[in-house]
Scaffold this motif. Structure first.
Motif, PDB file in Angstrom:
ATOM      1  N   GLN A 233       0.735  -1.250   0.131  1.00 54.18           N
ATOM      2  CA  GLN A 233      -0.053   0.175   0.105  1.00 54.18           C
ATOM      3  C   GLN A 233       0.827   1.371   0.009  1.00 54.18           C
ATOM      4  O   GLN A 233       0.642   2.298  -0.821  1.00 54.18           O
ATOM      5  N   ALA A 234       1.846   1.277   0.756  1.00 54.16           N
ATOM      6  CA  ALA A 234       2.666   2.392   0.855  1.00 54.16           C
ATOM      7  C   ALA A 234       3.631   2.760  -0.350  1.00 54.16           C
ATOM      8  O   ALA A 234       3.799   3.751  -0.942  1.00 54.16           O
ATOM      9  N   PHE A 235       3.899   1.798  -1.159  1.00 54.24           N
ATOM     10  CA  PHE A 235       4.660   1.686  -2.495  1.00 54.24           C
ATOM     11  C   PHE A 235       3.662   2.137  -3.444  1.00 54.24           C
ATOM     12  O   PHE A 235       3.871   3.171  -4.241  1.00 54.24           O
ATOM     13  N   PHE A 236       2.572   1.765  -3.755  1.00 56.59           N
ATOM     14  CA  PHE A 236       1.465   1.955  -4.735  1.00 56.59           C
ATOM     15  C   PHE A 236       0.858   3.239  -4.569  1.00 56.59           C
ATOM     16  O   PHE A 236       0.525   3.794  -5.432  1.00 56.59           O
ATOM     17  N   SER A 237       0.331   3.536  -3.193  1.00 54.43           N
ATOM     18  CA  SER A 237      -0.468   4.766  -3.228  1.00 54.43           C
ATOM     19  C   SER A 237       0.133   6.031  -3.624  1.00 54.43           C
ATOM     20  O   SER A 237      -0.385   6.986  -3.932  1.00 54.43           O
ATOM     21  N   ILE A 238       1.335   6.081  -3.409  1.00 56.45           N
ATOM     22  CA  ILE A 238       2.170   7.082  -3.456  1.00 56.45           C
ATOM     23  C   ILE A 238       2.288   7.305  -4.724  1.00 56.45           C
ATOM     24  O   ILE A 238       2.625   8.673  -5.383  1.00 56.45           O
ATOM     25  N   GLY A 239       2.472   6.504  -5.728  1.00 57.36           N
ATOM     26  CA  GLY A 239       2.904   6.668  -7.005  1.00 57.36           C
ATOM     27  C   GLY A 239       4.243   6.470  -7.638  1.00 57.36           C
ATOM     28  O   GLY A 239       4.678   7.342  -8.076  1.00 57.36           O
ATOM     29  N   ILE A 240       5.178   5.820  -7.003  1.00 64.16           N
ATOM     30  CA  ILE A 240       6.366   5.403  -7.265  1.00 64.16           C
ATOM     31  C   ILE A 240       6.758   4.773  -8.511  1.00 64.16           C
ATOM     32  O   ILE A 240       5.845   3.766  -8.992  1.00 64.16           O
ATOM     33  N   ALA A 241       7.783   5.202  -9.255  1.00 66.86           N
ATOM     34  CA  ALA A 241       7.961   4.317 -10.382  1.00 66.86           C
ATOM     35  C   ALA A 241       6.987   4.450 -11.614  1.00 66.86           C
ATOM     36  O   ALA A 241       7.026   3.693 -12.477  1.00 66.86           O
ATOM     37  N   MET A 242       6.278   5.683 -11.547  1.00 62.33           N
ATOM     38  CA  MET A 242       5.343   6.064 -12.552  1.00 62.33           C
ATOM     39  C   MET A 242       5.999   7.243 -13.687  1.00 62.33           C
ATOM     40  O   MET A 242       5.163   7.461 -14.308  1.00 62.33           O
ATOM     41  N   ALA A 243       6.996   7.393 -13.410  1.00 67.46           N
ATOM     42  CA  ALA A 243       7.713   8.687 -13.853  1.00 67.46           C
ATOM     43  C   ALA A 243       7.051   9.964 -13.737  1.00 67.46           C
ATOM     44  O   ALA A 243       7.407  11.327 -14.254  1.00 67.46           O
ATOM     45  N   VAL A 244       6.035  10.008 -13.164  1.00 72.41           N
ATOM     46  CA  VAL A 244       5.173  11.214 -12.663  1.00 72.41           C
ATOM     47  C   VAL A 244       5.934  12.213 -11.967  1.00 72.41           C
ATOM     48  O   VAL A 244       6.439  13.312 -12.227  1.00 72.41           O
ATOM     49  N   MET A 245       6.517  11.616 -10.750  1.00 76.70           N
ATOM     50  CA  MET A 245       7.402  12.673 -10.107  1.00 76.70           C
ATOM     51  C   MET A 245       8.575  13.063 -10.513  1.00 76.70           C
ATOM     52  O   MET A 245       9.022  14.178 -10.309  1.00 76.70           O
ATOM     53  N   ILE A 246       9.012  12.251 -11.604  1.00 75.66           N
ATOM     54  CA  ILE A 246      10.505  12.805 -12.187  1.00 75.66           C
ATOM     55  C   ILE A 246      10.077  13.995 -13.246  1.00 75.66           C
ATOM     56  O   ILE A 246      10.663  14.995 -13.483  1.00 75.66           O
ATOM     57  N   THR A 247       9.061  13.683 -13.980  1.00 74.21           N
ATOM     58  CA  THR A 247       8.469  14.848 -14.797  1.00 74.21           C
ATOM     59  C   THR A 247       7.998  16.038 -13.983  1.00 74.21           C
ATOM     60  O   THR A 247       8.352  17.146 -14.403  1.00 74.21           O
ATOM     61  N   TYR A 248       7.385  15.976 -13.038  1.00 72.23           N
ATOM     62  CA  TYR A 248       7.040  17.050 -12.158  1.00 72.23           C
ATOM     63  C   TYR A 248       8.295  17.465 -11.422  1.00 72.23           C
ATOM     64  O   TYR A 248       8.385  18.999 -11.489  1.00 72.23           O
ATOM     65  N   GLY A 249       9.295  17.003 -11.137  1.00 77.50           N
ATOM     66  CA  GLY A 249      10.426  17.365 -10.545  1.00 77.50           C
ATOM     67  C   GLY A 249      11.201  18.160 -11.541  1.00 77.50           C
ATOM     68  O   GLY A 249      12.059  19.333 -11.245  1.00 77.50           O
ATOM     69  N   SER A 250      11.038  17.771 -13.060  1.00 76.02           N
ATOM     70  CA  SER A 250      11.835  18.654 -13.853  1.00 76.02           C
ATOM     71  C   SER A 250      11.505  19.951 -13.813  1.00 76.02           C
ATOM     72  O   SER A 250      11.962  20.999 -14.501  1.00 76.02           O
ATOM     73  N   TYR A 251      10.255  20.507 -13.346  1.00 76.42           N
ATOM     74  CA  TYR A 251       9.806  21.905 -13.334  1.00 76.42           C
ATOM     75  C   TYR A 251       9.865  22.492 -11.844  1.00 76.42           C
ATOM     76  O   TYR A 251       9.412  23.706 -11.762  1.00 76.42           O
ATOM     77  N   MET A 252      10.855  21.574 -11.051  1.00 77.51           N
ATOM     78  CA  MET A 252      10.989  22.542  -9.758  1.00 77.51           C
ATOM     79  C   MET A 252      12.162  23.363  -9.958  1.00 77.51           C
ATOM     80  O   MET A 252      12.952  23.338 -10.517  1.00 77.51           O
ATOM     81  N   ASP A 253      11.991  24.591  -9.172  1.00 74.67           N
ATOM     82  CA  ASP A 253      13.145  25.431  -9.264  1.00 74.67           C
ATOM     83  C   ASP A 253      14.028  24.904  -7.971  1.00 74.67           C
ATOM     84  O   ASP A 253      13.705  24.002  -7.309  1.00 74.67           O
ATOM     85  N   GLN A 254      15.091  25.640  -8.050  1.00 78.49           N
ATOM     86  CA  GLN A 254      16.203  25.194  -7.181  1.00 78.49           C
ATOM     87  C   GLN A 254      15.866  25.457  -5.566  1.00 78.49           C
ATOM     88  O   GLN A 254      16.681  25.115  -4.696  1.00 78.49           O
ATOM     89  N   SER A 255      14.914  26.501  -5.471  1.00 78.78           N
ATOM     90  CA  SER A 255      14.652  27.029  -3.970  1.00 78.78           C
ATOM     91  C   SER A 255      13.692  25.997  -3.526  1.00 78.78           C
ATOM     92  O   SER A 255      13.696  26.325  -2.074  1.00 78.78           O
ATOM     93  N   THR A 256      13.172  24.999  -4.155  1.00 82.01           N
ATOM     94  CA  THR A 256      12.189  24.245  -3.578  1.00 82.01           C
ATOM     95  C   THR A 256      12.793  23.059  -2.896  1.00 82.01           C
ATOM     96  O   THR A 256      13.799  22.323  -3.633  1.00 82.01           O
ATOM     97  N   SER A 257      12.320  22.662  -1.534  1.00 84.15           N
ATOM     98  CA  SER A 257      13.167  21.749  -0.735  1.00 84.15           C
ATOM     99  C   SER A 257      12.446  20.505  -1.237  1.00 84.15           C
ATOM    100  O   SER A 257      11.205  20.101  -1.155  1.00 84.15           O
ATOM    101  N   ILE A 258      13.264  19.571  -1.625  1.00 80.32           N
ATOM    102  CA  ILE A 258      13.033  18.209  -1.960  1.00 80.32           C
ATOM    103  C   ILE A 258      12.565  17.419  -0.931  1.00 80.32           C
ATOM    104  O   ILE A 258      11.521  16.854  -0.782  1.00 80.32           O
ATOM    105  N   ALA A 259      13.342  17.478   0.266  1.00 80.47           N
ATOM    106  CA  ALA A 259      13.154  16.465   1.287  1.00 80.47           C
ATOM    107  C   ALA A 259      11.670  17.028   2.205  1.00 80.47           C
ATOM    108  O   ALA A 259      10.938  16.159   2.409  1.00 80.47           O
ATOM    109  N   GLN A 260      11.556  18.356   2.314  1.00 82.04           N
ATOM    110  CA  GLN A 260      10.614  18.711   3.014  1.00 82.04           C
ATOM    111  C   GLN A 260       9.318  18.810   2.318  1.00 82.04           C
ATOM    112  O   GLN A 260       8.253  18.105   2.852  1.00 82.04           O
ATOM    113  N   ASN A 261       9.332  18.819   0.987  1.00 81.06           N
ATOM    114  CA  ASN A 261       7.988  18.735   0.103  1.00 81.06           C
ATOM    115  C   ASN A 261       7.669  17.162  -0.001  1.00 81.06           C
ATOM    116  O   ASN A 261       6.467  16.741  -0.092  1.00 81.06           O
TER     117      ASN A 261
END
Length: 462
Positions: A233-261
């Motif tokens: 449940q922890a693995f699938f509900s967050i949406g890991i390995a679906m490329a979405v977080m990578i694509t969304y991450g490509s639009y993050m500016d450098q001031s955005t905290s990765i760990a905190q968010n």
């Protein structure tokens, strides 16, 4: 959303809040609302929640951080494959690691082939609720209504088409004109609908029974299978390995905290799932109904409850709108990496890539929709052991969930933990070279790969 060329201003999210709403919207899907609360109640209440949260923190948060890091570090690429290649090049590794991004895009594309069908069900039920069709409905007529929907190829294909058209149109408008505008409307609407439903359930339902079902710790129900279920449940509900977080991450500016968010997104995903439980189960228990898993709870049990409640038609409409908002925000996120890959692979404009990928998704998705009626007896992989009775819909679901996602996540963990340059990754994440980063590295290198192997083997053998 076209990847910027040298000298262009990189495309970034308009605000941190919009980025968070888009990420949470992607993570919060239909499974959070109908499956997670039931799994919690049947597996020890708060005892299960504690186990789930442990896995969400130890696995979900580090992997979200890893995917955002790959996306932001990937040389301004928007596709998952391009981001992997960019980080590999910076680390002096083979660009063949881009194939891991390709696996993720394939997985999320396969997910969309079945998810658009399920999302269509929510739209059909919203129309029914708004028309007052649930007034006085019985268990028998509710079950028959659900079966009628499953048996109607035209209705399923129609709603599948509506979901695809909506998803393609929003994504074709780009980051600012499409995705951001949509989530800025849908996510507040989702949370407002959820709060309204929790308040309604508290007034007319049995909130005490729901709280006992969801929150009373019963460690006697915790078994090895429970732990494995919490892990999955922890693995699938967050949406890991679906490329979405990578694509969304490509639009993050450098001031955005990765760990905190990452912590915020995983926490919000869990919170929505729990609130959904407090919106659903007071109504179920008030009517003396036994909660059931999956779509049966939402599409057969709840209509009966709404049919007997004050202002039931209105609040049923609110509830199914809530499901639509969850489904559409997930579809928007799921489709984004497919568009980015198509744009890069075939050198198309962003809008043409969206319509090209959308057309393929629509055509192939029709076969999934017809798996419930016209093609219900067609088992395309029946020559493979374990696939003998699986329809097109079930086969896609099995391959995506039990093979592509675990393998893709495992390779992502290996890549970011062992292949990518350690200093550049630490710099991108923004953690000092101390206990916090070393803990993250141990989780990525050792704990998460072990857990993913367990998920993979349990899915294949189970």
């Amino acid at each position: 959303m076209t990847a910027p060329v040298s000298g262009d201003t990189p495309l970034v999210w308009s605000s941190r809040l919009t980025f968070l709403m888009a990420s949470v919207g992607f993570a919060v899907g239909l499974g959070n609302i109908w499956r997670f609360p039931y799994v919690v109640g049947e597996n020890g209440g708060s005892a299960f929640i504690l186990i789930y949260l442990t896995f969400a923190i130890l696995i979900g948060v580090p992997l979200v951080m890893a995917e955002w890091t790959i996306g932001r570090r990937g040389n301004d690429a928007t596709s998952a494959s391009g981001s992997f290649r960019g980080v590999a090049t910076q680390s002096g590794a083979s660009t063949k690691w881009g194939a891991v991004g390709g696996i993720a895009v394939l997985a999320v594309f396969m997910l969309m082939l079945i998810y658009t069908t399920i999302a269509g069900w929510t739209m059909d039920y919203f129309v029914r609720a708004a028309s007052g069709a649930f007034e006085g409905i019985t268990s028998e007529t509710s079950a028959a209504a659900y079966e009628d929907l499953m048996a109607s190829p035209w209705r399923l294909v129609f709603w599948h088409t509506v979901v695809v058209v909506l998803t393609v149109y929003i994504n074709s408008r780009g980051l600012h004109g499409g995705i951001e505008k949509a989530v800025n409307i849908l996510m507040p609407a989702l949370f407002l609908s959820l709060v309204i439903m929790v308040g309604y359930a508290a007034v007319v339902g049995d909130m005490a029974a729901a709280a006992n079902f969801l929150l009373t710790p019963d460690f006697s129900k915790v078994t090895g299978e429970t732990v494995l279920m919490a892990l999955g449940q922890a693995f699938f509900s967050i949406g890991i390995a679906m490329a979405v977080m990578i694509t969304y991450g490509s639009y993050m500016d450098q001031s955005t905290s990765i760990a905190q968010n990452a912590v915020i997104v995983v926490g919000a995903d869990t919170l929505v799932a729990l609130l959904a439980g407090f919106a659903i189960f007071p109504l179920v228990f008030q009517h003396g109904m036994t909660p059931s898993a999956g779509e049966g709870l939402v599409f057969q049990t709840l209509p009966v409850a709404f049919g007997d409640l004050p202002a039931g038609s209105f609040f049923a409409s609110v509830f199914f709108f809530l499901l639509i908002a969850a489904a559409v925000t997930s579809c928007i996120g799921n489709f984004a990496p497919v568009v980015a890959w198509t744009e890069e692979k075939f050198r198309l404009s962003h809008s043409r890539a969206a319509f090209t990928a959308g057309f393929a998704m629509w055509v192939l998705g029709i076969a999934s929709a017809l798996s419930f009626n016209v093609l219900s007896d067609f088992h395309p992989l029946d020559f493979i052991s374990g696939f003998e009775e699986k329809t097109i819909f079930a086969s896609i679901d099995y391959i995506m969930a039990n093979a592509l996602l675990p393998i893709g996540a495992l390779l992502t963990a290996i890549f970011i933990g062992w292949i990518a340059n350690r200093d550049s990754i630490r710099e991108e994440i923004g953690l000092p070279d101390g206990l916090a980063f070393k803990t993250w590295l141990v989780l990525i290198r050792f704990v998460i790969p072990t857990a993913l192997v367990v998920v993979f083997l349990s899915g294949i053998l189970g």
